[in-house]
Design a protein around this motif. Structure first.
Motif, PDB file in Angstrom:
ATOM      1  N   ILE A  89       0.885  -1.041  -0.014  1.00 21.02           N
ATOM      2  CA  ILE A  89      -0.166   0.208  -0.023  1.00 21.02           C
ATOM      3  C   ILE A  89       0.889   1.126  -0.010  1.00 21.02           C
ATOM      4  N   LEU A  90       0.554   2.189  -0.986  1.00 19.90           N
ATOM      5  CA  LEU A  90       1.358   3.338  -0.894  1.00 19.90           C
ATOM      6  C   LEU A  90       0.400   4.628  -0.417  1.00 19.90           C
ATOM      7  N   ALA A  91       0.856   5.196   0.599  1.00 17.08           N
ATOM      8  CA  ALA A  91       0.252   6.458   1.163  1.00 17.08           C
ATOM      9  C   ALA A  91       1.101   7.667   0.609  1.00 17.08           C
ATOM     10  N   ILE A  92       0.587   8.360  -0.137  1.00 11.12           N
ATOM     11  CA  ILE A  92       1.269   9.598  -0.773  1.00 11.12           C
ATOM     12  C   ILE A  92       0.221  11.035  -0.372  1.00 11.12           C
ATOM     13  N   GLY A  93       1.045  11.992   0.029  1.00 11.21           N
ATOM     14  CA  GLY A  93       0.558  13.279   0.338  1.00 11.21           C
ATOM     15  C   GLY A  93       1.394  14.207   1.029  1.00 11.21           C
ATOM     16  N   SER A  94       0.873  15.143   1.865  1.00  9.78           N
ATOM     17  CA  SER A  94       1.747  15.924   2.385  1.00  9.78           C
ATOM     18  C   SER A  94       1.808  15.740   3.843  1.00  9.78           C
ATOM     19  N   SER A  95       1.630  16.759   4.918  1.00  7.05           N
ATOM     20  CA  SER A  95       2.062  16.562   6.184  1.00  7.05           C
ATOM     21  C   SER A  95       1.068  15.595   7.021  1.00  7.05           C
ATOM     22  N   SER A  96       0.004  15.698   6.653  1.00  7.45           N
ATOM     23  CA  SER A  96      -0.798  14.515   7.212  1.00  7.45           C
ATOM     24  C   SER A  96      -0.681  13.295   6.886  1.00  7.45           C
ATOM     25  N   THR A  97       0.164  12.913   5.767  1.00  3.85           N
ATOM     26  CA  THR A  97       0.682  11.745   5.516  1.00  3.85           C
ATOM     27  C   THR A  97       2.023  11.480   6.179  1.00  3.85           C
ATOM     28  N   ALA A  98       2.693  12.441   6.001  1.00  5.80           N
ATOM     29  CA  ALA A  98       4.265  12.280   6.869  1.00  5.80           C
ATOM     30  C   ALA A  98       4.111  12.123   8.414  1.00  5.80           C
ATOM     31  N   GLY A  99       2.903  12.739   8.828  1.00  4.37           N
ATOM     32  CA  GLY A  99       2.612  12.492  10.286  1.00  4.37           C
ATOM     33  C   GLY A  99       3.287  13.658  11.165  1.00  4.37           C
ATOM     34  N   VAL A 100       3.151  14.882  10.526  1.00  5.15           N
ATOM     35  CA  VAL A 100       3.591  16.076  11.595  1.00  5.15           C
ATOM     36  C   VAL A 100       2.423  16.107  12.521  1.00  5.15           C
ATOM     37  N   GLU A 145       2.983  10.158 -10.163  1.00  6.35           N
ATOM     38  CA  GLU A 145       3.227   9.468 -11.603  1.00  6.35           C
ATOM     39  C   GLU A 145       4.412   8.612 -11.759  1.00  6.35           C
ATOM     40  N   ALA A 146       5.449   9.213 -11.027  1.00  6.45           N
ATOM     41  CA  ALA A 146       6.682   8.546 -11.006  1.00  6.45           C
ATOM     42  C   ALA A 146       6.623   7.240 -10.305  1.00  6.45           C
ATOM     43  N   PHE A 147       5.893   7.088  -9.037  1.00  7.97           N
ATOM     44  CA  PHE A 147       5.665   5.772  -8.407  1.00  7.97           C
ATOM     45  C   PHE A 147       5.052   4.802  -9.341  1.00  7.97           C
ATOM     46  N   LEU A 148       3.923   5.357  -9.952  1.00 10.98           N
ATOM     47  CA  LEU A 148       3.116   4.415 -10.708  1.00 10.98           C
ATOM     48  C   LEU A 148       3.720   3.935 -11.948  1.00 10.98           C
ATOM     49  N   SER A 149       4.785   4.550 -12.478  1.00 15.19           N
ATOM     50  CA  SER A 149       5.324   4.064 -13.736  1.00 15.19           C
ATOM     51  C   SER A 149       6.288   3.050 -13.482  1.00 15.19           C
ATOM     52  N   GLN A 150       6.654   2.657 -12.331  1.00 16.17           N
ATOM     53  CA  GLN A 150       7.651   1.691 -12.111  1.00 16.17           C
ATOM     54  C   GLN A 150       6.803   0.286 -12.411  1.00 16.17           C
ATOM     55  N   ALA A 186      -3.762   6.482 -12.086  1.00 14.20           N
ATOM     56  CA  ALA A 186      -3.783   5.202 -11.188  1.00 14.20           C
ATOM     57  C   ALA A 186      -4.831   4.453 -12.019  1.00 14.20           C
ATOM     58  N   ASP A 187      -5.889   4.874 -12.603  1.00 16.76           N
ATOM     59  CA  ASP A 187      -6.671   3.947 -13.354  1.00 16.76           C
ATOM     60  C   ASP A 187      -6.114   3.217 -14.438  1.00 16.76           C
ATOM     61  N   ALA A 188      -5.125   4.078 -15.194  1.00 20.95           N
ATOM     62  CA  ALA A 188      -4.641   3.447 -16.388  1.00 20.95           C
ATOM     63  C   ALA A 188      -3.563   2.465 -15.725  1.00 20.95           C
ATOM     64  N   ALA A 189      -2.965   2.597 -14.552  1.00 22.66           N
ATOM     65  CA  ALA A 189      -2.151   1.796 -14.155  1.00 22.66           C
ATOM     66  C   ALA A 189      -2.798   0.515 -13.287  1.00 22.66           C
ATOM     67  N   GLY A 190      -4.102   0.666 -13.304  1.00 21.65           N
ATOM     68  CA  GLY A 190      -4.532  -0.380 -12.767  1.00 21.65           C
ATOM     69  C   GLY A 190      -4.322  -0.387 -11.150  1.00 21.65           C
ATOM     70  N   VAL A 191      -4.322   0.695 -10.551  1.00 22.22           N
ATOM     71  CA  VAL A 191      -3.905   0.807  -9.017  1.00 22.22           C
ATOM     72  C   VAL A 191      -5.340   1.280  -8.520  1.00 22.22           C
ATOM     73  N   PRO A 192      -5.905   0.917  -7.528  1.00 24.54           N
ATOM     74  CA  PRO A 192      -7.321   1.215  -6.965  1.00 24.54           C
ATOM     75  C   PRO A 192      -6.695   2.265  -6.169  1.00 24.54           C
ATOM     76  N   VAL A 193      -7.693   3.248  -5.804  1.00 26.42           N
ATOM     77  CA  VAL A 193      -7.288   4.455  -4.889  1.00 26.42           C
ATOM     78  C   VAL A 193      -8.100   4.751  -3.804  1.00 26.42           C
ATOM     79  N   ILE A 194      -7.729   5.075  -2.813  1.00 26.95           N
ATOM     80  CA  ILE A 194      -8.615   5.795  -1.688  1.00 26.95           C
ATOM     81  C   ILE A 194      -8.245   7.268  -1.390  1.00 26.95           C
TER      82      ILE A 194
END
Length: 307
Positions: A89-100, A145-150, A186-194
Motif C-alpha cells: 500500500i502506498l500512502a502519498i500526500g503532504s504533512s498529514s501523511t508524513a505525520g507532522v 506518476e513516477a511511483f506508478l510508472s515503476q 492510477a486507473d490506467a496503471a490498474g491501481v485502486p485508490v482511496i
C-alpha cells in the motif's frame, strides 16, 4: 527551540494560532517564507513537541460512518494474499501523511500498518509512507506518476491532497484538474485508490473558499468512482458535536492532527481495506471505533517511511 518547547500549553497554542493566521492571510505576500516554514520549521517543532509533551488521548469514538466509501475493489491484493505474497500500500500526500504533529510511528500510515498486520499477519502487508510536508498538488502528482510508472506497482494507493493548495493561494479548479489527472493515471496503471480530502481546523478564516477546495476533491472522487475518506466533514461535525474531545485530536498548532487523530484515520482506512480484502458485510460493523493509538517501535516489517 528549547525555549519554545519549554513554554506552557497556552503559549505554544498562541504562537501556533499566529502561524495559522499567517498561512491563511499571506498567500502571495509571504509565499516564499511560508514554504520555508511548512517544509522545515513546522515539522521540526511538531516532532519535538510530540516527543516533549505527552498528548492527552481523547476518550472518544471514531465514527465508523466516515470510513472510505465505496469499498475499493482490491482483486490484485486479494490474489497476493491467497498466493502468500505481500500486499503493498502506498500512502502519498503532504504533512498529514508524513505525520507532522506526531511521532514517526504515530502517523496514519504507520498505525494502518499495525492494524493490518494484527488482522492479516506481520508479513502480509507493507505500507509505504510517501508523505512530504508542505507539498502541494502539482508536486504530489509528479511523484505519484513516477511511483506508478515503476514495474512493481502498489496494490492500493491512498492519496491525501488539497490543504496546501488552499493555504498557498492556489485555485480550486486547478486542484480539481490535478486530482482528476492523478486518478486517471492510477486507473490506467490498474491501481485502486482511496482519496482523502482536507482536514478541518478551527482557524479557517474563509470557510466558503476552503470548502470549494474540499468540493474539488470530493467531486473528482465521485466522477472517477473512487473511494473517498471524507475527513473534512467528519472533523467539522466532530468539532461541533464535541469541541473538547475534538481538540484532543489536534496537535499543538491546532492545524495538524496528533497520534490520536491519526489513529482515527488509520482505523477508518483499515475497516474499509479489511472489508475489501476479506469480504465482510457492513451490517456487522459497529457504530464507532474507540480511539486507541497503535504505536509500536518495532513495525519495520510492515511499515516503511519514504520521507
Amino acid at each position: 527551540m528549547r525555549l519554545f518547547v519549554s513554554l506552557p500549553v497556552w503559549g505554544r497554542a498562541g504562537i501556533s494560532c499566529l502561524m495559522c493566521v499567517a498561512m491563511d492571510l499571506g498567500w502571495k505576500l509571504a509565499h516564499g517564507v511560508l514554504r520555508v516554514i511548512m517544509h522545515a520549521v513546522v515539522p521540526l517543532v511538531c516532532v519535538l513537541t510530540a516527543l516533549a509533551v505527552p498528548p492527552a488521548w481523547a476518550e472518544a469514538v471514531c465514527p465508523i460512518s466516515a470510513r472510505p466509501q465505496p469499498v475499493p475493489k482490491l482483486e490484485a491484493a486479494r490474489k497476493a494474499l491467497a498466493e502468500g505474497r505481500r500486499v503493498t500500500i502506498l500512502a502519498i500526500g503532504s504533512s498529514s501523511t508524513a505525520g507532522v504533529g506526531a511521532s514517526r510511528q504515530g502517523s496514519f500510515p504507520a498505525q494502518l500498518a499495525m492494524h493490518l498486520s494484527q488482522a492479516l499477519g506481520p508479513q502480509a502487508v507493507t505500507v509505504m509512507n510517501a508523505g512530504v510536508s508542505g507539498e502541494r498538488g502539482p508536486a504530489t502528482l509528479r511523484r505519484l506518476e513516477a511511483f506508478l510508472s515503476q514495474p512493481h506497482k502498489p496494490d492500493l494507493l491512498i492519496w491525501q491532497v488539497g490543504t496546501n493548495d488552499y493555504v498557498f493561494g492556489g485555485r480550486a479548479d486547478r486542484l480539481s484538474d490535478i486530482v482528476m489527472a492523478g486518478l486517471k493515471i492510477a486507473d490506467a496503471a490498474g491501481v485502486p485508490v482511496i482519496l482523502m480530502n482536507q482536514q478541518y481546523y478551527p482557524l479557517i478564516l474563509n470557510v466558503p473558499r476552503y470548502e470549494t477546495f474540499v468540493a474539488a476533491v470530493n467531486d473528482a472522487a465521485q466522477m472517477q468512482g473512487v473511494s473517498l475518506l471524507p475527513r473534512y466533514s467528519m472533523m467539522k461535525a466532530w468539532s461541533r458535536r464535541d469541541p473538547t474531545g475534538f481538540g484532543q485530536l489536534l496537535s499543538w498548532d491546532r492545524f495538524h492532527m496528533n497520534e490520536a487523530g491519526y489513529a482515527c484515520l488509520a482505523q477508518l482506512l483499515s475497516a474499509t481495506i479489511l472489508e475489501a480484502l476479506q469480504g465482510s458485510g457492513t451490517s456487522k460493523k459497529p457504530a464507532g471505533l474507540a480511539i486507541k493509538p497503535s504505536v509500536s517501535r518495532d513495525s519495520s516489517s510492515a511499515y516503511h517511511g519514504l520521507y
